[in-house]
Design a protein around this motif. Sequence first.
Motif, PDB file in Angstrom:
ATOM      1  N   SER A  37      43.940  32.653  44.393  1.00  0.00           N
ATOM      2  CA  SER A  37      43.740  34.095  45.359  1.00  0.00           C
ATOM      3  C   SER A  37      45.102  34.608  45.759  1.00  0.00           C
ATOM      4  CB  SER A  37      42.596  33.664  46.345  1.00  0.00           C
ATOM      5  OG  SER A  37      42.463  34.953  46.964  1.00  0.00           O
ATOM      6  N   GLY A  53      47.002  35.907  42.928  1.00  0.00           N
ATOM      7  CA  GLY A  53      46.533  37.001  42.198  1.00  0.00           C
ATOM      8  C   GLY A  53      46.974  38.311  43.292  1.00  0.00           C
ATOM      9  N   THR A 105      42.705  36.017  38.005  1.00  0.00           N
ATOM     10  CA  THR A 105      41.284  35.883  38.448  1.00  0.00           C
ATOM     11  C   THR A 105      40.188  35.403  37.497  1.00  0.00           C
ATOM     12  OG1 THR A 105      41.741  38.437  39.561  1.00  0.00           O
ATOM     13  CG2 THR A 105      39.161  37.626  39.184  1.00  0.00           C
ATOM     14  N   ARG A 106      40.837  35.405  36.227  1.00  0.00           N
ATOM     15  CA  ARG A 106      40.039  34.985  35.151  1.00  0.00           C
ATOM     16  C   ARG A 106      40.085  33.462  35.105  1.00  0.00           C
ATOM     17  NH1 ARG A 106      41.494  39.092  30.335  1.00  0.00           N
ATOM     18  NH2 ARG A 106      40.102  40.689  30.550  1.00  0.00           N
TER      19      ARG A 106
END
Length: 569
Positions: free
Chosen positions: A336, A339, A355-356
Motif C-alpha cells: 500500500s 503504491g 495494487t494488483r
Amino acid sequence: MPACPTRDVLDELLPADTPPDLIARLRAAPDGETRALALVAVARHTRETTLSGAQALGEAALSEALRAASPRAAVEALIGLSFVSASLGQQERALDTVARAQTMLEEHQLTDLLSGVLNTRALTRLTGGDVTGARQDLQDALDLARHARHPGDQGNALVNLAWLACSSGDPKDALHHLNLLEELTHALPAGPQGDELRLCLHEGRAHAYALLARQAQELGRADAQRQAAQQGLMVLRAAHSALRDTPSLTSELLCAAHESTLLRLHGDLIGAERAARRAAQLNALLRQQLYIEPQLCLAELLQSRGEFDAALAEYHSALTIARRQHRHLDIQRLLSAIGALHERQGRLSEALHVTREALQAATAALDRVNTAAARHQQLTRELRQARADASTWQDRLRQAEVQARQDPLTGLLNRRGLEEGLQRLQFPGDGPRPADGSLLAVVFVDVDHFKHVNDRHSHAVGDQVLREVGRLLAAQVRAGDLLGRYGGEEFVLVTPVRTRGRAHGLAEGCRRAVERHDWSALLPGTQLTASVGYAVTSPQQLPQALRAADDHLYRAKNAGRNRVSPTAP
C-alpha cells in the motif's frame, strides 16, 4: 530427529552473549528433565540473536525431553520450536509443532501449559494473516491465565493482544490492553518476569502512539498528531530507563524505530534520522533480518524529505523480509505504501501494478490460511488417533516429526522439508554457510511423458518409477545436499558448487542417470527420459534462482525434452 548433542557440542551452539546464569544452569543440570528445561531457557534467549541456533538448541531440548520421558519438557520445547519456525516463515511447521504440543498436554493433563500454547499458535496465525483466529487464541489464553492465576501467561497474552491491535491498525485497542498490562505489572513482585513485561509495556505504548500520530497526519489533524507524538516520546523515556535494567537488543531496536517515527512526526527530521540509523545498526547486531521497522521508519523519513527513489528502495528491502516470512499484514501495508508513493509521483502504471500485486498476495494469504486450518485439524485428528496404538508418546512424536518432512512415496524430502532447508540456506549470517563456495546450484528434474506411464502401465507402476527416479537422483548427491520431491513427477536438488560448469555437469548427470537406466522390467517397451533446468545463485538470491531453474525446465521441455537448459557454459 537428531540425538541430543554432547555438552562439548552444546558449548559451540551457545552465542557469546549467553548470560552466565543460563550457562551455569545448563552445565549444572543433570541429564533428564532438568537439562531439557535448561536447554529450553537457553534457546529462548538465543532466538534474539540467531534463529538457527535457537532451533538447534530447541531440537536438542526436545531430544533430551524424549530421552528423559518428560512430557512437560517436551511441550515446553515444542512451544519454543513453534515460535522459531513462525519467525523463520515456516508457518506450516509452526502450526504442526504447536498441534503436537496441544495434543500432548491434553494427553498428559498439563493444563497449566495451555495458555502458552495458545499464545504461540496465535503469533503463528497472525504472521500468516489469520487475524480472527489469532485474536480468539489470545483471548482464550488470557482467560485461561486469569482463571489459573498465572501472571506471566496473562502478561504475554496482553502484550500480544496489543501487538495484534497495532498490526491491525487499531492503536486505541492496543492502549486498552496495555493499560490492563500496567495494572498487572503493579501487582507483580520484583524480578525478571515483571521487568520484561514492563519493558514490553513501554515499547508497546510507544508503538501505539507512533501509529496514532501517523493516522492523525493522514487525516490532516495537526494538533492530534503533535499530541500523540509528544506522548510517545515521553513513553520512550521510560522505555530507555527500563532497557538499562533489562537489556534487550530487540526491544532497543524497536524503540529506536518508534523514536524515529515519533521525532519525524514531531518535526525533528535530524533526530529522526539519527534514531533510524541507530535502529539499522542494532538490526545488524542481531545477525538476522526479522524486523522491517528499521527500513520502514527510514523509508518514511526519506519520503518526507522528497527522496522518493531512496524511500522506494527501503520499502522494497522491507518487503523482501516480510515476504520471506510470509507476513501477510506487513506485506499488505508495504505494498500500500509503495503504491501510494508511485501514485504521488504520477507513476500510475506502477501504482496499478502494485495494487494488483497486493490483491494477488491477499488471495494467496487467504489460501494459505485455509490450507493451514485444514492441515491443523487433520493433524490433530491423526495425533489423537495415534494415541490408540501401542507405541509410546515419544515414538509417536518422533514419527510425526519425520513424516512432516518426508515424502512417503520416495523417502526423500517433501515440499515442506525442501522449503525449510531452502529457508535455512537463505539466511546469510544466521547458521552455517555452504562449505564448497559461495554459489548454490538449483536443479529441477521432471520425468518426461509421465502421464503416459500412468495411463499405459498403471498408477502403481508409476509410483515404482518415481521411487526409482528418486533413488537414481540420490546417487548423484552428497551428504548435506537438499534433494526432494517437489510435487508429482518433479524433483529438486540444491547443492553448493564452485563453478557454473559444475552445476551444468550435475544437471547433465541427473539427466543421463534416468536415460541410461534399464527400465525394461518396470516399463516393457518404454524408455524413460527426463528434462532438467538449473540455475546458479548466491544464497541471498535463492528465490529468484528457483524461478529461473523452473523457467529453464520448461524451456528444456519445449525444446524437445530429454535435455538440459541452459546448455553448457
